[in-house]
Design a protein around this motif. Structure first.
Motif, PDB file in Angstrom:
ATOM      1  N   MET A   1       0.853  -1.206   0.000  1.00 30.71           N
ATOM      2  CA  MET A   1       0.000   0.000   0.000  1.00 30.71           C
ATOM      3  C   MET A   1       0.878   1.241   0.000  1.00 30.71           C
ATOM      4  O   MET A   1       1.820   1.352   0.766  1.00 30.71           O
ATOM      5  CB  MET A   1      -0.886   0.007   1.256  1.00 30.71           C
ATOM      6  CG  MET A   1      -1.741   1.260   1.402  1.00 30.71           C
ATOM      7  SD  MET A   1      -2.750   1.210   2.912  1.00 30.71           S
ATOM      8  CE  MET A   1      -3.504   2.821   2.820  1.00 30.71           C
ATOM      9  N   ASN A   2       0.594   2.194  -0.895  1.00 32.29           N
ATOM     10  CA  ASN A   2       1.360   3.428  -0.970  1.00 32.29           C
ATOM     11  C   ASN A   2       0.505   4.604  -0.526  1.00 32.29           C
ATOM     12  O   ASN A   2      -0.690   4.654  -0.784  1.00 32.29           O
ATOM     13  CB  ASN A   2       1.852   3.680  -2.405  1.00 32.29           C
ATOM     14  CG  ASN A   2       2.888   2.666  -2.831  1.00 32.29           C
ATOM     15  OD1 ASN A   2       3.766   2.335  -2.060  1.00 32.29           O
ATOM     16  ND2 ASN A   2       2.778   2.168  -4.051  1.00 32.29           N
ATOM     17  N   ALA A   3       1.106   5.534   0.143  1.00 34.83           N
ATOM     18  CA  ALA A   3       0.413   6.743   0.592  1.00 34.83           C
ATOM     19  C   ALA A   3       1.358   7.910   0.415  1.00 34.83           C
ATOM     20  O   ALA A   3       2.571   7.744   0.351  1.00 34.83           O
ATOM     21  CB  ALA A   3      -0.020   6.606   2.044  1.00 34.83           C
ATOM     22  N   THR A   4       0.789   9.089   0.321  1.00 33.12           N
ATOM     23  CA  THR A   4       1.596  10.289   0.155  1.00 33.12           C
ATOM     24  C   THR A   4       1.447  11.168   1.384  1.00 33.12           C
ATOM     25  O   THR A   4       0.339  11.383   1.870  1.00 33.12           O
ATOM     26  CB  THR A   4       1.154  11.080  -1.093  1.00 33.12           C
ATOM     27  OG1 THR A   4       1.296  10.258  -2.250  1.00 33.12           O
ATOM     28  CG2 THR A   4       1.994  12.340  -1.256  1.00 33.12           C
ATOM     29  N   ALA A   5       2.555  11.649   1.886  1.00 25.90           N
ATOM     30  CA  ALA A   5       2.538  12.536   3.043  1.00 25.90           C
ATOM     31  C   ALA A   5       3.465  13.706   2.756  1.00 25.90           C
ATOM     32  O   ALA A   5       4.624  13.511   2.396  1.00 25.90           O
ATOM     33  CB  ALA A   5       2.985  11.800   4.292  1.00 25.90           C
ATOM     34  N   ASN A   6       2.937  14.891   2.880  1.00 28.79           N
ATOM     35  CA  ASN A   6       3.739  16.095   2.715  1.00 28.79           C
ATOM     36  C   ASN A   6       3.847  16.778   4.074  1.00 28.79           C
ATOM     37  O   ASN A   6       2.862  17.329   4.567  1.00 28.79           O
ATOM     38  CB  ASN A   6       3.085  17.040   1.701  1.00 28.79           C
ATOM     39  CG  ASN A   6       3.062  16.464   0.307  1.00 28.79           C
ATOM     40  OD1 ASN A   6       4.100  16.171  -0.268  1.00 28.79           O
ATOM     41  ND2 ASN A   6       1.873  16.276  -0.232  1.00 28.79           N
ATOM     42  N   ALA A  81       3.817  -1.756   9.525  1.00 36.54           N
ATOM     43  CA  ALA A  81       2.687  -2.483   8.930  1.00 36.54           C
ATOM     44  C   ALA A  81       2.874  -2.705   7.435  1.00 36.54           C
ATOM     45  O   ALA A  81       2.046  -3.343   6.793  1.00 36.54           O
ATOM     46  CB  ALA A  81       1.403  -1.706   9.178  1.00 36.54           C
ATOM     47  N   GLY A  82       3.960  -2.177   6.884  1.00 37.98           N
ATOM     48  CA  GLY A  82       4.229  -2.383   5.468  1.00 37.98           C
ATOM     49  C   GLY A  82       3.739  -1.272   4.560  1.00 37.98           C
ATOM     50  O   GLY A  82       3.922  -1.335   3.344  1.00 37.98           O
ATOM     51  N   THR A  83       3.110  -0.259   5.113  1.00 38.21           N
ATOM     52  CA  THR A  83       2.668   0.873   4.310  1.00 38.21           C
ATOM     53  C   THR A  83       3.863   1.721   3.899  1.00 38.21           C
ATOM     54  O   THR A  83       4.720   2.038   4.721  1.00 38.21           O
ATOM     55  CB  THR A  83       1.669   1.751   5.095  1.00 38.21           C
ATOM     56  OG1 THR A  83       0.561   0.952   5.498  1.00 38.21           O
ATOM     57  CG2 THR A  83       1.176   2.905   4.240  1.00 38.21           C
ATOM     58  N   THR A  84       3.921   2.071   2.623  1.00 40.42           N
ATOM     59  CA  THR A  84       5.009   2.893   2.113  1.00 40.42           C
ATOM     60  C   THR A  84       4.509   4.317   1.924  1.00 40.42           C
ATOM     61  O   THR A  84       3.470   4.552   1.307  1.00 40.42           O
ATOM     62  CB  THR A  84       5.543   2.357   0.774  1.00 40.42           C
ATOM     63  OG1 THR A  84       6.022   1.031   0.961  1.00 40.42           O
ATOM     64  CG2 THR A  84       6.663   3.231   0.245  1.00 40.42           C
ATOM     65  N   PHE A  85       5.256   5.264   2.474  1.00 39.37           N
ATOM     66  CA  PHE A  85       4.901   6.673   2.383  1.00 39.37           C
ATOM     67  C   PHE A  85       5.929   7.410   1.548  1.00 39.37           C
ATOM     68  O   PHE A  85       7.133   7.261   1.765  1.00 39.37           O
ATOM     69  CB  PHE A  85       4.860   7.318   3.772  1.00 39.37           C
ATOM     70  CG  PHE A  85       3.794   6.782   4.680  1.00 39.37           C
ATOM     71  CD1 PHE A  85       2.530   7.340   4.683  1.00 39.37           C
ATOM     72  CD2 PHE A  85       4.062   5.731   5.538  1.00 39.37           C
ATOM     73  CE1 PHE A  85       1.548   6.857   5.529  1.00 39.37           C
ATOM     74  CE2 PHE A  85       3.093   5.240   6.387  1.00 39.37           C
ATOM     75  CZ  PHE A  85       1.830   5.805   6.380  1.00 39.37           C
TER      76      PHE A  85
END
Length: 291
Positions: A1-6, A81-85
């Motif tokens: 799972m990919n997410a974006t954080a600024n 948890a394996g989430t990539t940011f």
């Protein structure tokens, strides 16, 4: 799972932003310590990060970002948890934030960074009470009471008014400046944001009190604490105490002791509530948590 954080690093000059970034990069690149976040990839030139981290390892003064074009650090981080940011962190200069208070304006690029931000790492230094207007207030009180003899440096026979320096916006108490920075950000944010308040140089605090970071903030920076609490509809916040350098490097004995440590990672200490660790990614991990 990919997410974006600024995320945006915010703080006045000398509040610890660049030192934190240097220690963070050392920890992520080293990969040997247990941290909440791990480095997956880096999409910018490492020269800037490597330079500030080399200064940090040598216990030299980390070269702070000046008013020149900002450094944009983009990191790919993975949670437990394996989430990539994809994490974008503009390293803005403290002088830019102070100029924002004085001139009441900001660069278009800075406004866009705020609007894109999903969270702020907000830095305050425990020396925040230094440089406030206590001395100025005492001088003013002496003039009002007509007691020029109590003024510093022996004010003259004009009722003491010559001992009062003209007020300017640069003389704002530090806590007022800090709250002003937050107000600027919240006015331009397009969504409710998370703010990780980082009290830097936490080793200075620990030498004088056993208070947890949020307790210390409430006691020493009540204006800031009240602002955070009263704007819960606009922000969520948590308070961390972070010692990224480990000691006062301007004191020869402390600097030598830090250099003699077998592992530079041992210099890092992070306090959140009653918990203490060496996980400098903790404030960022908190910002990236699912709400």
């Amino acid at each position: 799972m990919n997410a974006t954080a600024n995320l945006l690093f915010v703080g006045l000059p000398g509040s610890g932003k660049t030192t934190f970034l240097a220690a963070l990069w050392h920890v992520l690149e080293d990969r040997s310590s247990e941290t909440s976040l791990k480095l997956k990839d880096l999409s910018v030139d490492r020269a800037y990060l490597n330079q500030i981290t080399a200064d940090w390892r040598a216990c030299s003064q980390v070269q702070r970002t000046k008013l020149e074009p900002e450094e944009l650090v983009v990191l790919s981080l993975a949670s437990a948890a394996g989430t990539t940011f994809e994490l974008t962190v503009p390293d803005l200069s403290g002088e830019a934030f102070e100029q924002q208070i004085v001139d009441r304006r900001m660069a278009v690029s800075h406004q866009e960074n705020i609007r894109r931000a999903t969270g702020f790492v907000f830095f305050v230094h425990p020396g925040v009470k230094e440089g406030t207007q206590l001395t100025y207030s005492r001088r003013l009180q002496a003039v009002i009471e007509g007691t020029p003899s109590s003024l510093p440096n022996g004010a003259g026979g004009d009722g003491g008014r010559s001992g009062i320096e003209p007020w300017s916006i640069e003389k704002l108490p530090t806590q007022v400046k800090v709250v002003e920075l937050l107000q600027f950000a919240l006015e331009r944010a397009l969504q409710k944001v998370r703010i990780a308040v980082v009290i830097s140089a936490w080793d200075l605090v620990e030498s004088t009190t056993t208070l947890a970071p949020h307790e210390y903030l409430a006691r020493e920076m009540p204006l800031l604490r009240q602002f955070l609490d009263s704007n819960s509809d606009l922000l969520d916040h948590a308070v961390f105490g972070v010692s990224a350098q480990g000691g006062d490097i301007t004191v020869d004995e402390q600097k030598q002791a830090l250099l003699e440590l077998d592992d530079a990672l041992m210099r890092i200490k992070v306090r959140h509530g009653a918990d203490t660790s060496q996980d400098i990614t903790m404030p960022i991990a908190w910002l990236l948590e699912e709400r």
